[in-house]
Design a protein around this motif. Structure first.
Motif, PDB file in Angstrom:
ATOM      1  N   GLY A  23       0.848  -1.187   0.000  1.00  0.00           N
ATOM      2  CA  GLY A  23       0.000   0.000   0.000  1.00  0.00           C
ATOM      3  C   GLY A  23       0.882   1.236   0.000  1.00  0.00           C
ATOM      4  O   GLY A  23       2.085   1.160   0.271  1.00  0.00           O
ATOM      5  N   TRP A  25       0.873   5.394   1.365  1.00  0.00           N
ATOM      6  CA  TRP A  25       0.238   6.474   2.106  1.00  0.00           C
ATOM      7  C   TRP A  25       1.108   7.705   1.988  1.00  0.00           C
ATOM      8  O   TRP A  25       2.327   7.638   2.224  1.00  0.00           O
ATOM      9  CB  TRP A  25       0.083   6.099   3.588  1.00  0.00           C
ATOM     10  CG  TRP A  25      -0.619   7.156   4.384  1.00  0.00           C
ATOM     11  CD1 TRP A  25      -1.964   7.331   4.491  1.00  0.00           C
ATOM     12  CD2 TRP A  25      -0.025   8.194   5.167  1.00  0.00           C
ATOM     13  NE1 TRP A  25      -2.247   8.403   5.299  1.00  0.00           N
ATOM     14  CE2 TRP A  25      -1.070   8.958   5.722  1.00  0.00           C
ATOM     15  CE3 TRP A  25       1.292   8.565   5.446  1.00  0.00           C
ATOM     16  CZ2 TRP A  25      -0.842  10.060   6.549  1.00  0.00           C
ATOM     17  CZ3 TRP A  25       1.513   9.658   6.266  1.00  0.00           C
ATOM     18  CH2 TRP A  25       0.452  10.390   6.815  1.00  0.00           C
ATOM     19  N   ALA A  46      -3.376  -0.420  -2.954  1.00  0.00           N
ATOM     20  CA  ALA A  46      -4.291   0.533  -2.321  1.00  0.00           C
ATOM     21  C   ALA A  46      -3.481   1.756  -1.918  1.00  0.00           C
ATOM     22  O   ALA A  46      -2.276   1.648  -1.651  1.00  0.00           O
ATOM     23  CB  ALA A  46      -4.969  -0.083  -1.099  1.00  0.00           C
ATOM     24  N   PHE A 120      -6.265   0.338   4.801  1.00  0.00           N
ATOM     25  CA  PHE A 120      -5.277  -0.655   4.368  1.00  0.00           C
ATOM     26  C   PHE A 120      -5.606  -2.048   4.903  1.00  0.00           C
ATOM     27  O   PHE A 120      -5.425  -3.040   4.193  1.00  0.00           O
ATOM     28  CB  PHE A 120      -3.864  -0.241   4.764  1.00  0.00           C
ATOM     29  CG  PHE A 120      -3.332   0.903   3.959  1.00  0.00           C
ATOM     30  CD1 PHE A 120      -3.360   0.874   2.573  1.00  0.00           C
ATOM     31  CD2 PHE A 120      -2.795   2.013   4.578  1.00  0.00           C
ATOM     32  CE1 PHE A 120      -2.873   1.927   1.816  1.00  0.00           C
ATOM     33  CE2 PHE A 120      -2.304   3.071   3.834  1.00  0.00           C
ATOM     34  CZ  PHE A 120      -2.342   3.030   2.450  1.00  0.00           C
ATOM     35  N   HIS A 123      -8.195  -3.425   2.567  1.00  0.00           N
ATOM     36  CA  HIS A 123      -7.791  -3.702   1.191  1.00  0.00           C
ATOM     37  C   HIS A 123      -6.542  -4.579   1.056  1.00  0.00           C
ATOM     38  O   HIS A 123      -6.337  -5.175  -0.002  1.00  0.00           O
ATOM     39  CB  HIS A 123      -7.601  -2.395   0.431  1.00  0.00           C
ATOM     40  CG  HIS A 123      -8.891  -1.694   0.202  1.00  0.00           C
ATOM     41  ND1 HIS A 123      -9.824  -2.131  -0.700  1.00  0.00           N
ATOM     42  CD2 HIS A 123      -9.430  -0.622   0.804  1.00  0.00           C
ATOM     43  CE1 HIS A 123     -10.872  -1.340  -0.660  1.00  0.00           C
ATOM     44  NE2 HIS A 123     -10.663  -0.424   0.249  1.00  0.00           N
ATOM     45  N   LEU A 124      -5.736  -4.623   2.101  1.00  0.00           N
ATOM     46  CA  LEU A 124      -4.496  -5.377   2.018  1.00  0.00           C
ATOM     47  C   LEU A 124      -4.479  -6.571   2.951  1.00  0.00           C
ATOM     48  O   LEU A 124      -3.536  -7.360   2.925  1.00  0.00           O
ATOM     49  CB  LEU A 124      -3.294  -4.481   2.326  1.00  0.00           C
ATOM     50  CG  LEU A 124      -3.159  -3.232   1.446  1.00  0.00           C
ATOM     51  CD1 LEU A 124      -1.968  -2.404   1.901  1.00  0.00           C
ATOM     52  CD2 LEU A 124      -3.037  -3.595  -0.016  1.00  0.00           C
TER      53      LEU A 124
END
Length: 129
Positions: A23, A25, A46, A120, A123-124
């Protein structure tokens, strides 16, 4: 972007990370770097972003197809709120959410980091613990 790909490859080579999903950020300059990166890097699955001007990112944003959580400040003195909406609308993601918080640029709330963690995890995958 070669340095990001090298860092990512190095991290994924660690036994404790291995095949973990990736991911991204970043806010402010992290969004400026992140939008083109996530548009080009298929391993990133993501992203949580925010607080950056849309003008230089619109073309790359249209190529983003992963889930995105985008956060902006309603009363930002640096980035007009309409710019946040423009970036959100440009994202090519089928799954995207926009978080709008009251306050100025430097009043970005800490709870947005907590929201990104939940995003996260969703989605992860969950965190082992």
């Amino acid at each position: 972007m070669p340095e990001w790909r090298a860092l990512q490859a190095g991290l994924l080579a660690l036994p404790e990370i291995g095949e973990a999903p990736v991911g991204y950020w970043g806010i402010t300059l992290g969004t400026a770097v992140g939008v083109p990166l996530i548009a080009a890097e298929p391993l990133i699955r993501a992203a949580a972003l925010g607080l950056f001007w849309p003008s230089t990112l619109l073309d790359a944003a249209r190529r983003v197809t992963i889930p995105v959580e985008l956060a902006f400040q309603r009363d930002d003195e640096e980035i007009p709120f309409a710019g946040g909406l423009e970036l959100y609308d440009a994202l090519g993601s089928a799954e995207k959410s926009l978080h709008v918080n009251a306050g100025r640029h430097m009043a970005f709330p800490r709870f947005e980091a907590d929201s990104a963690v939940r995003f996260f995890e969703r989605h992860l995958g969950g965190v082992d613990g």
